[in-house]
Design a protein around this motif. Sequence first.
Motif, short mmCIF file in Angstrom:
data_model
loop_
_atom_site.label_atom_id
_atom_site.label_comp_id
_atom_site.label_asym_id
_atom_site.label_seq_id
_atom_site.Cartn_x
_atom_site.Cartn_y
_atom_site.Cartn_z
N ASP A 197 33.15 40.53 44.75
CA ASP A 197 34.51 40.25 44.30
C ASP A 197 35.30 41.54 44.05
O ASP A 197 36.25 41.56 43.28
CB ASP A 197 34.50 39.40 43.05
CG ASP A 197 33.72 40.03 41.90
OD1 ASP A 197 33.12 41.11 42.11
OD2 ASP A 197 33.70 39.45 40.80
N LEU A 198 34.88 42.63 44.74
CA LEU A 198 35.48 43.94 44.52
C LEU A 198 36.58 44.23 45.55
O LEU A 198 36.66 43.59 46.59
CB LEU A 198 34.42 45.03 44.59
CG LEU A 198 33.24 44.87 43.61
CD1 LEU A 198 32.19 45.93 43.86
CD2 LEU A 198 33.73 44.92 42.17
N LEU A 199 37.39 45.23 45.23
CA LEU A 199 38.38 45.73 46.17
C LEU A 199 37.75 46.83 47.03
O LEU A 199 36.67 47.31 46.74
CB LEU A 199 39.61 46.25 45.41
CG LEU A 199 40.36 45.23 44.56
CD1 LEU A 199 41.60 45.86 43.95
CD2 LEU A 199 40.72 43.99 45.36
N PRO A 200 38.42 47.23 48.11
CA PRO A 200 37.80 48.19 49.02
C PRO A 200 37.64 49.59 48.42
O PRO A 200 38.33 49.96 47.47
CB PRO A 200 38.77 48.24 50.20
CG PRO A 200 39.57 46.99 50.11
CD PRO A 200 39.67 46.68 48.65
N GLU A 201 36.75 50.34 49.02
CA GLU A 201 36.58 51.76 48.71
C GLU A 201 36.15 52.47 50.00
O GLU A 201 35.10 52.15 50.56
CB GLU A 201 35.52 51.97 47.63
CG GLU A 201 35.34 53.44 47.27
CD GLU A 201 34.18 53.65 46.30
OE1 GLU A 201 34.20 54.64 45.58
OE2 GLU A 201 33.25 52.81 46.30
N ILE A 202 36.98 53.37 50.49
CA ILE A 202 36.70 54.09 51.73
C ILE A 202 36.28 55.52 51.38
O ILE A 202 37.06 56.28 50.81
CB ILE A 202 37.92 54.10 52.67
CG1 ILE A 202 38.30 52.67 53.04
CG2 ILE A 202 37.63 54.94 53.91
CD1 ILE A 202 37.21 51.91 53.77
N SER A 257 35.71 31.55 49.32
CA SER A 257 35.46 31.96 47.94
C SER A 257 36.16 33.25 47.56
O SER A 257 35.98 33.74 46.44
CB SER A 257 33.95 32.13 47.73
OG SER A 257 33.43 33.10 48.66
N ILE A 258 36.97 33.82 48.45
CA ILE A 258 37.62 35.10 48.16
C ILE A 258 38.44 35.01 46.88
O ILE A 258 39.08 33.99 46.60
CB ILE A 258 38.50 35.54 49.36
CG1 ILE A 258 38.97 36.99 49.17
CG2 ILE A 258 39.67 34.59 49.57
CD1 ILE A 258 39.64 37.57 50.41
N ARG A 259 38.40 36.06 46.07
CA ARG A 259 39.17 36.07 44.82
C ARG A 259 40.65 36.29 45.13
O ARG A 259 41.02 36.96 46.10
CB ARG A 259 38.69 37.19 43.91
CG ARG A 259 37.23 37.10 43.47
CD ARG A 259 36.98 35.86 42.63
NE ARG A 259 36.47 34.76 43.44
CZ ARG A 259 36.35 33.50 43.03
NH1 ARG A 259 36.75 33.16 41.82
NH2 ARG A 259 35.87 32.58 43.83
#
Length: 444
Positions: free
Chosen positions: A18-23, A416-418
């Motif tokens: 359920d996290l946001l991206p990290e590049i 199920s995406i937040r």
Amino acid sequence: MPSAGPTRSRGGGLGRGDLLPEILAPPPGPRSRALSSKLAATEAPGVNTLFGGEPALVWEQARGANVLDVDGNRYLDLTSGFGAAAVGHRHPGVVAAVRRQSRLLLHGLGDVAAHPARVELAQRLVRLAPVDDARVYFATSGAEAVEIALKTALLATGRSELLAFDPAYHGLTFGALAVTSRPEFREPFRDRLGTVHRPAFGAPLSEIEPLLATTRVAAAIVEPVVGREGILLPPPGWLAGLAALCRRHGTLLVADEIWTGFGRTGAWFASVEEGVRPDLLCCGKALGGGLPIAATLGAARWMAAWGSPGEARHTSTFLGHPLACAAALAALEILEREDLPGRASRMGRALSRRFAGWPARFAGLLEVRGRGLLWGLELEGGAAAARLVSFARSRGVLVLAGGPDGKVVEIAPPLSIRSRQLDFALSVLEEGLSRSLPRMRTPG
């Protein structure tokens, strides 16, 4: 640019998905490039793992709506693995079910010996499907489910012709290829494909009826909502009208719900939303919770055509595979317990409101269309769509472009995406559109 959100969590960088991206490394990163090079040296050419010669991302883990590549980049997945991860990648309930089953029976005996999970799944699907007096025929892939449906129609009706629509994608095995529309898939094999009548998707019923009245069409196969070929919705009442024509002329209606089944459009099956109960229904993708399984469900009167005193006339080694059946039962339970079809419907209404002003804001965006959590952004051409896909990936959002000329950017996240994940992803797409399509339309 939207904030990249939380830093990587413990446990492989995915948390609960359920996290946001990290590049961390501009994708595709060095490990992805190295592994893509090795794959290119060993895999047959033309497989879409390598697109246009560009190194592919190499996935290492996935959970929920997040994907982690081998370079440590975390993404939001708006593809849900071609729709297979509808309940989310590596859902704990699916993993637990597979683990339990693996301790009992890892592999069965196809059509020769069943197992309890297969029996239970067959009962569950028969209750769920919008098919009268249904019987189930298990398959390993969506394309095989289409093969089974077409074979059923040919056997049951004694007819030899088919009706499909343009555009449509039903798979690339030989029978499914006959009803898939895209020329680049079909052309190398065109002379060996059977007779298929192919009106436009949504064509006036007055154009379709003469085909059914004057030919020997065994089945009309249709996607209730066209998926891979551009996310197209049928005109109001069209699918119900097609079903009535099929009944009138003794043609079986086959609903290809491989993409739309199990909640994708906001209902368990898109056919139900259109007021249609097909003669045969193909399902897959979301059914397995990430494992390969599909099925054809048909009315008993038509499925009786498969009766044979000898060996099964269509079967496979992995028919009704124990692990896949266990995963499917878990996925169906999750869909129901978490009401993911209802969630998709609610999120789809919110998306409709958000998308409403986009074509006016971005001159090269021709149309936004969809239902539930299946949407397409139609751009002026494939190059513009490719730029948007590339920009989104650079920001940690995975989308694909579809349609015959690759100009429709498709949004199909896990159900199920937040909400905050989806909001972030849409903000990235807005930024990408504003960069590549900056010209504003003037009112009037």
